[in-house]
Design a protein around this motif. Structure first.
Motif, PDB file in Angstrom:
ATOM      1  N   LYS A 345     -18.365   0.050 -38.708  1.00  0.00           N
ATOM      2  CA  LYS A 345     -17.640   0.957 -37.469  1.00  0.00           C
ATOM      3  C   LYS A 345     -17.487  -0.148 -36.365  1.00  0.00           C
ATOM      4  CE  LYS A 345     -17.512   4.862 -34.275  1.00  0.00           C
ATOM      5  NZ  LYS A 345     -18.404   6.159 -34.046  1.00  0.00           N
ATOM      6  N   ALA A 346     -16.273  -0.611 -36.488  1.00  0.00           N
ATOM      7  CA  ALA A 346     -15.778  -1.757 -35.552  1.00  0.00           C
ATOM      8  C   ALA A 346     -15.340  -1.120 -34.060  1.00  0.00           C
ATOM      9  CB  ALA A 346     -15.094  -2.553 -36.185  1.00  0.00           C
ATOM     10  N   ASP A 347     -16.292  -0.751 -33.202  1.00  0.00           N
ATOM     11  CA  ASP A 347     -15.815  -0.269 -31.966  1.00  0.00           C
ATOM     12  C   ASP A 347     -15.155  -1.220 -31.272  1.00  0.00           C
ATOM     13  OD1 ASP A 347     -15.449   1.756 -30.124  1.00  0.00           O
ATOM     14  OD2 ASP A 347     -17.489   2.393 -30.194  1.00  0.00           O
ATOM     15  N   ASP A 348     -14.578  -1.009 -30.094  1.00  0.00           N
ATOM     16  CA  ASP A 348     -14.117  -1.863 -28.962  1.00  0.00           C
ATOM     17  C   ASP A 348     -13.109  -2.794 -29.528  1.00  0.00           C
ATOM     18  OD1 ASP A 348     -14.146  -4.089 -26.867  1.00  0.00           O
ATOM     19  OD2 ASP A 348     -15.658  -2.452 -26.024  1.00  0.00           O
ATOM     20  N   VAL A 394     -15.843  -0.453 -46.517  1.00  0.00           N
ATOM     21  CA  VAL A 394     -14.912   0.114 -45.782  1.00  0.00           C
ATOM     22  C   VAL A 394     -15.018  -0.086 -44.155  1.00  0.00           C
ATOM     23  CG1 VAL A 394     -14.008   2.224 -44.938  1.00  0.00           C
ATOM     24  CG2 VAL A 394     -14.787   2.033 -47.372  1.00  0.00           C
ATOM     25  N   LEU A 395     -14.162  -0.611 -43.661  1.00  0.00           N
ATOM     26  CA  LEU A 395     -14.013  -0.845 -42.161  1.00  0.00           C
ATOM     27  C   LEU A 395     -13.393   0.255 -41.435  1.00  0.00           C
ATOM     28  CD1 LEU A 395     -14.502  -2.913 -40.027  1.00  0.00           C
ATOM     29  CD2 LEU A 395     -12.035  -3.608 -40.103  1.00  0.00           C
ATOM     30  N   PHE A 396     -14.112   0.768 -40.513  1.00  0.00           N
ATOM     31  CA  PHE A 396     -13.606   1.869 -39.582  1.00  0.00           C
ATOM     32  C   PHE A 396     -13.516   1.232 -38.248  1.00  0.00           C
ATOM     33  CE2 PHE A 396     -15.296   5.954 -37.653  1.00  0.00           C
ATOM     34  CZ  PHE A 396     -14.162   6.756 -37.798  1.00  0.00           C
ATOM     35  N   GLY A 397     -12.471   1.050 -37.668  1.00  0.00           N
ATOM     36  CA  GLY A 397     -12.046   0.431 -36.342  1.00  0.00           C
ATOM     37  C   GLY A 397     -11.321   1.262 -35.181  1.00  0.00           C
ATOM     38  N   ARG A 398     -11.683   1.200 -34.111  1.00  0.00           N
ATOM     39  CA  ARG A 398     -10.919   1.546 -32.791  1.00  0.00           C
ATOM     40  C   ARG A 398      -9.895   1.102 -32.340  1.00  0.00           C
ATOM     41  NH1 ARG A 398     -13.879   2.988 -27.258  1.00  0.00           N
ATOM     42  NH2 ARG A 398     -13.171   0.959 -26.861  1.00  0.00           N
ATOM     43  N   PRO A 399      -9.681  -0.013 -32.149  1.00  0.00           N
ATOM     44  CA  PRO A 399      -8.422  -0.571 -31.460  1.00  0.00           C
ATOM     45  C   PRO A 399      -7.109  -0.865 -32.266  1.00  0.00           C
ATOM     46  CG  PRO A 399      -9.963  -2.518 -32.217  1.00  0.00           C
ATOM     47  CD  PRO A 399     -10.592  -1.235 -32.612  1.00  0.00           C
ATOM     48  N   ALA A 406      -3.095  -2.472 -41.059  1.00  0.00           N
ATOM     49  CA  ALA A 406      -3.079  -3.163 -42.189  1.00  0.00           C
ATOM     50  C   ALA A 406      -4.687  -3.504 -42.539  1.00  0.00           C
ATOM     51  CB  ALA A 406      -2.626  -4.549 -42.429  1.00  0.00           C
ATOM     52  N   VAL A 407      -5.710  -3.075 -41.880  1.00  0.00           N
ATOM     53  CA  VAL A 407      -7.141  -3.350 -41.860  1.00  0.00           C
ATOM     54  C   VAL A 407      -7.794  -2.160 -41.773  1.00  0.00           C
ATOM     55  CG1 VAL A 407      -8.971  -4.742 -41.382  1.00  0.00           C
ATOM     56  CG2 VAL A 407      -6.521  -5.760 -41.073  1.00  0.00           C
ATOM     57  N   GLY A 408      -8.557  -1.491 -42.870  1.00  0.00           N
ATOM     58  CA  GLY A 408      -9.489  -0.675 -42.803  1.00  0.00           C
ATOM     59  C   GLY A 408      -8.855   0.778 -42.357  1.00  0.00           C
ATOM     60  N   ILE A 409      -9.596   1.430 -41.815  1.00  0.00           N
ATOM     61  CA  ILE A 409      -9.255   2.746 -41.136  1.00  0.00           C
ATOM     62  C   ILE A 409      -9.297   2.933 -39.614  1.00  0.00           C
ATOM     63  CG2 ILE A 409      -9.811   5.208 -41.029  1.00  0.00           C
ATOM     64  CD1 ILE A 409     -11.693   4.832 -43.378  1.00  0.00           C
ATOM     65  N   THR A 410      -8.389   3.460 -38.846  1.00  0.00           N
ATOM     66  CA  THR A 410      -8.518   3.507 -37.329  1.00  0.00           C
ATOM     67  C   THR A 410      -8.785   5.187 -36.746  1.00  0.00           C
ATOM     68  OG1 THR A 410      -6.677   1.879 -37.074  1.00  0.00           O
ATOM     69  CG2 THR A 410      -7.054   3.185 -35.266  1.00  0.00           C
ATOM     70  N   TRP A 411      -9.673   5.006 -35.892  1.00  0.00           N
ATOM     71  CA  TRP A 411      -9.785   6.536 -35.377  1.00  0.00           C
ATOM     72  C   TRP A 411      -9.376   6.566 -34.123  1.00  0.00           C
ATOM     73  CZ3 TRP A 411     -13.963   3.339 -34.393  1.00  0.00           C
ATOM     74  CH2 TRP A 411     -14.782   3.592 -33.396  1.00  0.00           C
TER      75      TRP A 411
END
Length: 672
Positions: A345-348, A394-399, A406-411
């Motif tokens: 979970k790639a926050d920030d 799986v990458l789960f990113g915010r920014p 094109a990279v992972g999921i965004t929330w």
């Protein structure tokens, strides 16, 4: 078309408490010219370039009173049409909901983080524009005159103009330049559970056990902040997770993956962050992180590491433009992934914390590249996952910003738990989709709580769960106790049913994801992308296409037991009742608490997994070996229908006959 320039200065103000940016500039009178260059990059693609000059420079285009605009990333507001607005990306989100103090409403609301902005906009007048710039201060003025501008400190103004025949084609042209959304592993489209803090390993174990006890499918547990010794050491805190390796292994043996939270900072002091309540964890968070390596961080103007307060303490951001720093960070991530963790979970990663005078290793400044920081961060984390768990991580990113789709999921970032926030999140989901975000998620129930002090009320949680059911990844995360079994039996039954339906729809959703990977058409589909001739599609903010054949209308008002919905053109069948409805107009749909209005396009084939197959979650069955149910919803026009799944399976219906290639177990049904 002309160039407009302004002398002046930037006076933006960052509000750390809410991660909100208040955009402000002092500008002198503008000067117009025609000093720009044009490159023809294709029959329907032009690049207009303006050399840096003055303080701000913009490309001015003629407006039109009937022009509509959609896109610009996740716009958290009540409207999807951005016509008439003047906005600065990264500084365009504010809370004006029911709990906003009147004095803050008078100044535009409480500034909040503009989590996933993208400098790309679709116009209803036959064009789209991408401002190719990663610096602070990108502005879109979408009024009687259209002005696309940047600050000269960010470098040249580069505007790509696309004039392809349809909005979907213009979006596709943008994504082919910046990255098409990937098809992710099945578990990325399942149900994930998280809490803001698991004080101890036994609390995380209890959350897992609760889902098993109450029969709610589960695909991943997210260990959010905190789980490490300090921010961000990539080492499990032994006082919080005394048997981290065993815990991860036991989850995996039960078919559940583990995802760990991270932010692209290393701290000198983590006391202002979150940490477990035991004395040893408190002691660790008072100390500098042992992996604080000054040579690997973004530099301040004086050449020393940039040190700043962020929302989990005081530290320095990693410089991903440095190959050495990126490799150093990635190798630390790989150490945790090697323990069996399969998601990050790639926050920030937004540009707020990178000042104009910051220096990156590649020679760029914060003024030029602050908003490109998040994409480099994401790519590093995705690379770590690919190296340890190729094809399954799986990458789960915010920014957000150019390329992040094109990279992972965004929330969708942090939401208060109220109906205003749910409504604006649905609108943000649509504008993000119109910008190319296909793999999308949000915190079911809202992360911040009701008035920031209590968990989501029952009715709000019910309606948010229903929206989450029809979102590519369904993810529940909150600061407060929002587990379904802590409410009542009615809510528990509703929650379980919608998580199960979400799991059953995974083959349908991944088929739509495969379409997105080929064409750019996202899983969530605003009507403007699928029927641009229908003028309603540029303004519908409360309903959307979900894949090729579903139309979904979330309930967005407290106490509502029916919804008034714009239905696209064509013939539709009510998901719940089987009633046939003619599209092209408006309908009133019943919406008791246990129901979200959904329609299926007549003649559609909808592939699902059998309920008993996914009652515990997706688990580990190879995709091609899973049983399928395929439902034909009414007789298709011409007597033919076809669906192609992400794994290559083709299911064809032709005048009463069904064929499957390659051969696999399929239970075929007809809904009349």
């Amino acid at each position: 078309m002309k160039v407009r320039t302004w002398e002046g200065r930037a006076e933006d103000q960052f509000i750390q408490l809410t991660e909100g940016m208040v955009a402000a500039e002092t500008l002198e009178d503008p000067v117009d010219s025609t000093d720009f260059t044009v490159e023809e990059l294709g029959s329907r693609h032009r690049l207009i370039t303006v050399a840096p000059r003055a303080h701000r420079m913009g490309l001015a285009l003629p407006g039109h009173p009937e022009q509509r605009f959609i896109g610009l990333g996740a716009r958290h507001g009540l409207h999807v049409d951005q016509a008439g607005r003047a906005l600065q990306l990264g500084a365009d989100r504010a809370y004006t909901g029911p709990d906003c103090p009147p004095d803050m409403l008078d100044v535009g609301g409480i500034p909040q983080g503009d989590y996933a902005p993208v400098p790309f906009v679709l116009s209803s007048r036959g064009w789209a524009a991408w401002v190719d710039n990663d610096g602070h201060g990108v502005r879109f003025e979408l009024g009687d005159e259209v002005i696309l501008s940047t600050r000269a400190a960010a470098g040249p103004l580069r505007v790509h103009l696309f004039t392809h025949a349809s909005p979907a084609a213009r979006l596709r042209a943008f994504l082919r330049l910046t990255g098409l959304p990937p098809v992710l592993p099945e578990w990325a489209y399942g149900f994930w559970k998280s809490r803001d803090v698991y004080p101890h390993q036994r609390d995380a174990e209890a959350d897992h056990a609760g889902h098993r006890q109450h029969g709610i499918p589960l695909d991943a547990i997210v260990l959010d902040s905190p789980w490490a010794t300090q921010y961000n050491t990539w080492e499990f805190n032994p006082h919080q997770f005394p048997d981290a390796v065993g815990y991860v292994r036991r989850l995996r043996e039960d078919g559940v993956r583990t995802v760990v939270w991270v932010a692209p900072w290393v701290n000198l002091d983590s006391r202002e962050g979150q940490y477990p309540p035991d004395d040893e964890s408190a002691r660790l968070h008072r100390e500098p992180a042992p992996n604080y390596e000054p040579r690997h961080f973004v530099k301040a103007a004086d050449g020393d590491p940039l040190v700043a307060k962020w929302w989990m303490g005081k530290g320095s951001p990693v410089d991903f433009t440095s190959p050495e720093a990126e490799a150093w960070w990635r190798e630390q991530a790989k150490g945790v992934l090697a323990l069996g963790v399969e998601g990050i979970k790639a926050d920030d990663g937004e540009g707020w914390y990178i000042p104009d005078d910051a220096r990156f290793a590649d020679g760029t400044t914060g003024a030029q590249a602050a908003w490109g920081h998040g994409l480099r961060y994401r790519r590093s984390m995705q690379r770590a996952l690919d190296e340890v768990h190729p094809g399954t991580g799986v990458l789960f990113g915010r920014p957000g910003w150019t390329g992040q789709q094109a990279v992972g999921i965004t929330w969708g970032g942090d939401q208060p738990s109220d109906f205003w926030s749910l409504r604006t999140l649905v609108a943000a989901t649509l504008t993000a989709a119109a910008t190319g975000f296909s793999n999308w998620s949000h915190d079911v129930g809202g992360y911040l709580g009701e008035r920031l002090t209590a968990r989501a009320p029952k009715e709000l949680l019910a309606r948010w769960v229903q929206f989450g059911c029809f979102t590519p990844l369904m993810q529940a995360h909150a600061r407060f106790e929002q587990e379904a079994w802590t409410y009542d039996e009615e809510l528990l039954d509703l929650y379980r049913a919608h998580v199960l339906l979400h799991e059953r729809l995974v083959p349908y959703v991944r088929a739509a994801a495969a379409t997105a990977a080929r064409t750019g058409l996202p899983i969530v589909r605003p009507l403007a992308l699928t029927d641009p001739r229908d003028v309603r599609g540029w303004s519908i903010a409360d309903a959307y296409g979900y894949g090729p054949s579903l139309w979904v209308a979330p309930v967005l008002e407290d106490g509502a037991r029916s919804v008034h919905v714009d239905l696209p053109r064509g013939d539709w069948i009510d998901w719940h009742t089987g009633a046939q409805v003619a599209g092209g107009g408006e309908v009133d749909a019943p919406a008791p608490l246990d129901r979200i209005p959904v329609w299926v396009r007549r003649g559609a084939l909808i592939p699902t997994y059998p309920a008993e197959h996914v009652a515990r979650g997706l688990g580990d069955t190879p995709e091609r070996e899973r049983p399928l149910e395929v439902t034909l919803w009414g007789e298709p026009v011409g007597g033919r229908a076809l669906v192609r799944l992400a794994d290559g399976t083709r299911i064809r219906y032709e005048r009463g006959e069904v064929s499957v290639s390659p051969d696999r177990r399929v239970d075929f049904r007809v809904r009349t």
